[in-house]
Enzyme design. Structure first.
Site, short mmCIF file in Angstrom:
data_model
loop_
_atom_site.label_atom_id
_atom_site.label_comp_id
_atom_site.label_asym_id
_atom_site.label_seq_id
_atom_site.Cartn_x
_atom_site.Cartn_y
_atom_site.Cartn_z
N ARG A 164 -21.44 -9.50 2.02
CA ARG A 164 -20.26 -10.16 2.45
C ARG A 164 -19.29 -9.13 2.36
O ARG A 164 -18.51 -9.08 3.29
CB ARG A 164 -20.18 -11.23 1.53
CG ARG A 164 -22.05 -12.53 1.77
CD ARG A 164 -21.45 -13.68 1.62
NE ARG A 164 -22.62 -14.60 2.33
CZ ARG A 164 -22.68 -15.72 1.53
NH1 ARG A 164 -21.61 -16.48 1.15
NH2 ARG A 164 -24.05 -16.05 2.73
N ASP A 219 -10.05 -28.56 0.02
CA ASP A 219 -11.09 -28.12 -0.34
C ASP A 219 -10.00 -26.57 -0.40
O ASP A 219 -9.24 -26.23 0.28
CB ASP A 219 -11.72 -27.53 0.67
CG ASP A 219 -13.41 -26.65 -0.06
OD1 ASP A 219 -14.43 -27.60 -0.41
OD2 ASP A 219 -13.36 -25.00 -0.17
C1 LIG Z 1 -21.63 -26.47 -2.17
S1 LIG Z 1 -19.93 -27.54 -0.99
C2 LIG Z 1 -19.73 -29.14 -1.06
C3 LIG Z 1 -19.26 -30.16 -0.06
C4 LIG Z 1 -19.52 -31.67 -0.44
N1 LIG Z 1 -18.97 -32.51 -1.70
C5 LIG Z 1 -21.08 -31.97 -1.02
O1 LIG Z 1 -21.21 -31.87 -2.20
O2 LIG Z 1 -21.72 -31.81 0.43
C6 LIG Z 1 -18.86 -25.87 -2.75
C7 LIG Z 1 -17.15 -26.32 -1.46
O3 LIG Z 1 -16.48 -25.97 -2.78
C8 LIG Z 1 -15.34 -25.59 -2.44
N2 LIG Z 1 -14.70 -25.13 -3.73
C9 LIG Z 1 -15.08 -24.01 -4.44
N3 LIG Z 1 -14.71 -23.79 -5.38
C10 LIG Z 1 -13.53 -23.89 -4.94
C11 LIG Z 1 -12.42 -24.79 -5.76
N4 LIG Z 1 -12.45 -24.02 -6.82
N5 LIG Z 1 -11.16 -25.32 -5.66
C12 LIG Z 1 -11.29 -26.06 -4.64
N6 LIG Z 1 -12.91 -25.92 -3.80
C13 LIG Z 1 -13.58 -25.47 -4.03
C14 LIG Z 1 -16.02 -24.25 -1.61
O4 LIG Z 1 -14.97 -23.98 -0.57
C15 LIG Z 1 -17.44 -25.14 -0.70
O5 LIG Z 1 -16.53 -25.90 0.48
#
Ligand SMILES: C[S@@+](CC[C@H](N)C(=O)[O-])C[C@H]1O[C@@H](n2cnc3c(N)ncnc32)[C@H](O)[C@@H]1O
Lengths: 133, 275, 154
Positions: B32, B137
Site C-alpha cells: 500500500r 470514523d
Molecule cells: C472493519 S471496519 C468496521 C465497520 C463497522 N463498524 C462494522 O462492524 O461493519 C473498521 C473501521 O474502523 C475505523 N477505525 C480504525 N481505527 C480507528 C480509530 N482510531 N478511530 C476511529 N475509527 C477507526 C476504520 O477506518 C474502519 O472504517
C-alpha cells in the site's frame, strides 16, 4: 376528545418545535393556533376556545409575563392553563410566574419528554399516552 | 521493506491513530505504501515516511491511515444487533421516552449507520419521536462515501426487502454506462450525522448521553490499553440503562468496566430504566 | 458567581449546539475566514453585570442549524429560517449563560435577539472591546463565533 392549543413565540422555528413535541407527547391535538407575541395571543384567545396555551416569555410587543397577567384579570381566561416555554432558567423567575398562576414551566432547550410530563400534569395522566406513541 | 522502516510506519500508525499493526502486516504495508510512493512521485518508502513526518496539514497522513486500515463492512452485518436495537427502542418508547441518540462509532463506508437508521425508522411510532444517529470514523474518505450513501446493487443485497423498498432509491448512471446504484432516501438523511473522530484520543467532543453505542469490529486495531481508554470514555457517554454493542468476535475480557454483559457482544450500563 | 471566559463561552456553546441541534463542533483559536455571507444575532442581559452576547455563524451552517432544530432535511421547509435559527439559538444560549455565571437564584433581565445578515469580511472582524470570545468549527469547516461585551455593572 381533542384539545385546541395555542403556541405563542416570536420564533416560527420554536412554534414548529413546540407543536412537534406536543404531538410526540401523545396529546390528542385538534385545532392549533399560533401567535408571535402576547398581543396576538390575546386576540386569538378572544375569538377562539383554547384548552391550553404554550407561551414564551421574552417577546416583542407584549411579553409572556404580561400575557399571563392579562389572562388572570379576564374572567373568561383566568382558568385557561398556561405553560411557559422559555430560555429563562432562573428559579426565582419561575417561582414568581407560578405565583401568577402559570401551570407549568418548560426550559429551553427542551426535550419532547418535558412536554409529556407537563401534559400529564396539566390535563391529567390519561392524556399523556406513554404506551402509544 | 526493512524491519526498521516497517517499525517506523508501525510507530506512526500507533502514535497518530492508535492503530497497532501486527507483525506479519509487512507485505500489506509495503504494497500500500508503494502505491502512495508512486502517486506522490517519491523515490521509496523511506521518502514517504519523511514526507508523512514533515507535512504540516496531515492530509497525506489521513490517506496513509486509510490505505493501511481496512474498512470491511456490510449492510445488516450481524443482524441480531439490529434486532437488539429495535427491541430496546420499542421498550423505551412504550415507557414514554421520546428522544433517542445512537452512535455508530466506527461507521466505515456507512452500511452500519444506515442499517441502524432503517431499523429505527421502521419501528411503529418512531416517526413521532426525535431520533438521531451520530456516525463517526477516523478515515475521512470513507466517511465521505458514508455520507453520500450510494451503493452498488450487490452491496445493498443484504437489506431486507421491505426496508430496501422503503429506504433505498435507484440512482441511474447519468451517462447510462455504469450499472444503477442505490441511494438512501432523504427521509433517513436528516437523522444521521457524519463526523470524523479518532476513537483512540478521548475525551471525545460529544457530551452525550447516548442510548445505544455500536462499537463493532474496530477493537482489532487497538491494543489493550487503548481498548481500556476507549471503553471507559464510551461508557461515560452512555446513559444508565443504555446498550453497548461490540462485534461478534469481540469481548470486554480484561477490561475494567461497569458495563454488564447481557449476552455475548451486548452490554448494558447499570442504572435507570427508560429516561 | 463564575467569571466569564473564552473557555466557558466555547464549552457552553458547544454543549448547546449538540443538545439543541445535534451539531458537533470544536473550538479553534485560529479559525478559517468566513466564506460568503454570515448571520449575526445579538442579545443583551442585565444582572450582576450587564452584557451583550453576539453570535455569528456561516450562513450555510445557520441553514443547517435551522434544519436540525426543525428535524427536517434542508429544503423548502427550512428555506429562509437561518436568521430565525441563529436568533433562537442565542436566545437559548443566554438563558443557560446567565445561570452558569450567576446561579439559578439570581434575577436577570434578558433581551430579545436582534438578527441581521453580514458580509464575510465584517463577520470575521474581531469584536472591539469584547471581554471574551470563542470560535467553533464544525465538521465541514464552517464557523460559528460567540463573543461577550460587557456594557455595565461589575
Ligand atoms: C472493519 S471496519 C468496521 C465497520 C463497522 N463498524 C462494522 O462492524 O461493519 C473498521 C473501521 O474502523 C475505523 N477505525 C480504525 N481505527 C480507528 C480509530 N482510531 N478511530 C476511529 N475509527 C477507526 C476504520 O477506518 C474502519 O472504517
Amino acid at each position: 376528545m381533542s384539545y385546541a392549543i395555542l403556541v405563542v413565540d416570536d420564533s416560527s422555528i420554536v412554534r414548529t418545535m413546540v407543536k412537534k413535541s406536543i404531538a410526540m407527547a401523545g396529546l390528542p391535538v385538534g385545532k392549533v393556533f399560533e401567535a408571535a407575541n402576547g398581543k396576538e395571543a390575546l386576540e386569538v384567545l378572544g375569538k377562539n376556545w383554547i384548552d391550553i396555551v404554550f407561551a414564551d416569555l421574552n417577546m416583542p410587543e407584549m411579553n409572556g409575563t404580561e400575557l399571563v397577567e392579562k389572562m388572570s384579570q379576564d374572567s373568561m381566561l383566568v382558568s385557561t392553563p398556561v405553560v411557559i416555554v422559555s430560555s429563562e432558567q432562573s428559579q426565582a423567575k419561575i417561582d414568581e410566574l407560578k405565583a401568577k398562576g402559570i401551570r407549568a414551566y418548560i426550559k429551553k432547550p427542551f426535550r419532547p419528554e418535558g412536554f409529556r410530563d407537563v401534559v400529564a400534569e396539566v390535563l391529567g395522566p390519561a392524556q399523556a399516552k406513554g404506551g402509544q406513541p | 521493506m526493512q524491519p526498521a522502516l516497517f517499525q517506523r510506519f508501525c510507530k506512526l500508525a500507533y502514535d497518530k491513530a492508535g492503530i497497532a499493526l501486527k507483525p506479519g502486516k509487512e507485505a500489506l504495508v509495503t504494497a500500500r505504501v508503494s502505491k502512495r510512493v508512486r502517486a506522490l512521485q517519491l523515490g521509496d518508502a523511506g521518502d514517504y515516511l519523511d514526507y508523512l513526518e514533515e507535512e504540516d496539514d496531515g492530509e497525506e497522513l489521513q490517506t496513509f491511515l486509510d490505505v493501511i486500515s481496512t474498512h470491511f463492512t456490510n449492510f445488516f452485518r450481524e443482524p441480531d444487533h439490529l434486532d437488539e436495537l429495535a427491541r430496546a427502542l420499542r421498550g423505551w418508547m412504550a415507557a414514554g421516552q421520546r428522544r433517542f441518540r445512537f452512535w455508530s462509532a466506527a461507521s466505515s463506508s456507512g452500511e452500519e449507520p444506515w442499517s441502524m437508521a432503517m431499523t429505527v425508522a421502521s419501528q411503529p411510532g418512531a416517526d413521532r419521536t426525535d431520533w438521531k444517529i451520530l456516525a463517526t470514523d477516523i478515515a475521512t474518505h470513507t466517511l465521505a462515501a458514508a455520507r453520500k450513501g450510494h451503493y452498488a446493487a450487490d452491496r445493498v443485497a443484504p437489506v431486507p426487502r421491505a426496508l430496501a423498498q422503503r429506504y433505498l432509491e435507484r440512482i441511474p448512471d447519468p451517462a447510462g454506462e455504469e450499472p444503477d446504484r442505490f441511494g438512501v432516501v432523504d427521509e433517513l438523511r436528516s437523522h444521521v450525522v457524519f463526523q470524523p473522530l479518532n476513537l483512540t484520543q478521548p475525551p471525545f467532543p460529544m457530551k452525550g448521553p447516548f442510548d445505544v453505542i455500536f462499537c463493532r469490529n474496530v477493537f482489532i486495531y487497538f491494543d489493550q490499553p487503548t481498548r481500556q481508554r476507549v471503553v471507559q470514555a464510551m461508557e461515560g457517554l452512555l446513559r444508565p440503562g443504555g446498550i453497548y454493542i461490540l462485534g461478534h468476535t469481540e469481548t470486554l475480557n480484561g477490561i475494567r468496566t461497569g458495563l454488564k454483559m447481557a449476552r455475548p457482544s451486548v452490554f448494558v450500563k447499570a442504572g435507570g430504566e427508560g429516561q | 458567581m463564575t467569571a466569564p471566559s473564552n473557555e466557558l463561552l466555547a464549552s457552553s456553546l458547544g454543549e448547546m449546539l449538540e443538545e439543541a441541534a445535534f451539531i458537533f463542533t470544536e473550538p479553534q483559536d485560529q479559525p478559517p475566514p468566513f466564506q460568503g455571507k454570515a448571520v449575526e444575532a445579538r442579545i443583551g442581559y442585565q444582572g450582576p453585570h450587564t452584557g451583550e452576547l453576539r453570535l455569528v455563524a456561516d450562513a450555510g451552517l445557520a441553514a443547517t442549524l435551522a434544519a436540525n432544530l426543525l428535524g427536517e432535511e434542508e429544503g423548502d421547509a427550512t428555506q429562509g429560517k437561518a436568521g430565525d435559527a441563529i436568533g433562537e439559538l442565542l436566545n437559548m444560549f443566554v438563558g443557560v449563560w446567565v445561570v452558569k455565571l450567576f446561579g439559578e437564584q439570581s434575577r436577570c433581565k434578558l433581551g430579545v435577539p436582534k438578527v441581521r445578515e453580514l458580509p464575510a469580511a465584517e463577520a470575521g472582524a474581531p469584536v472591539k472591546g469584547a471581554a471574551c470570545a470563542a470560535h467553533l468549527i464544525e465538521e465541514e469547516g464552517r464557523r460559528i463565533d460567540v463573543s461577550l461585551t460587557l456594557t455595565g455593572g461589575s
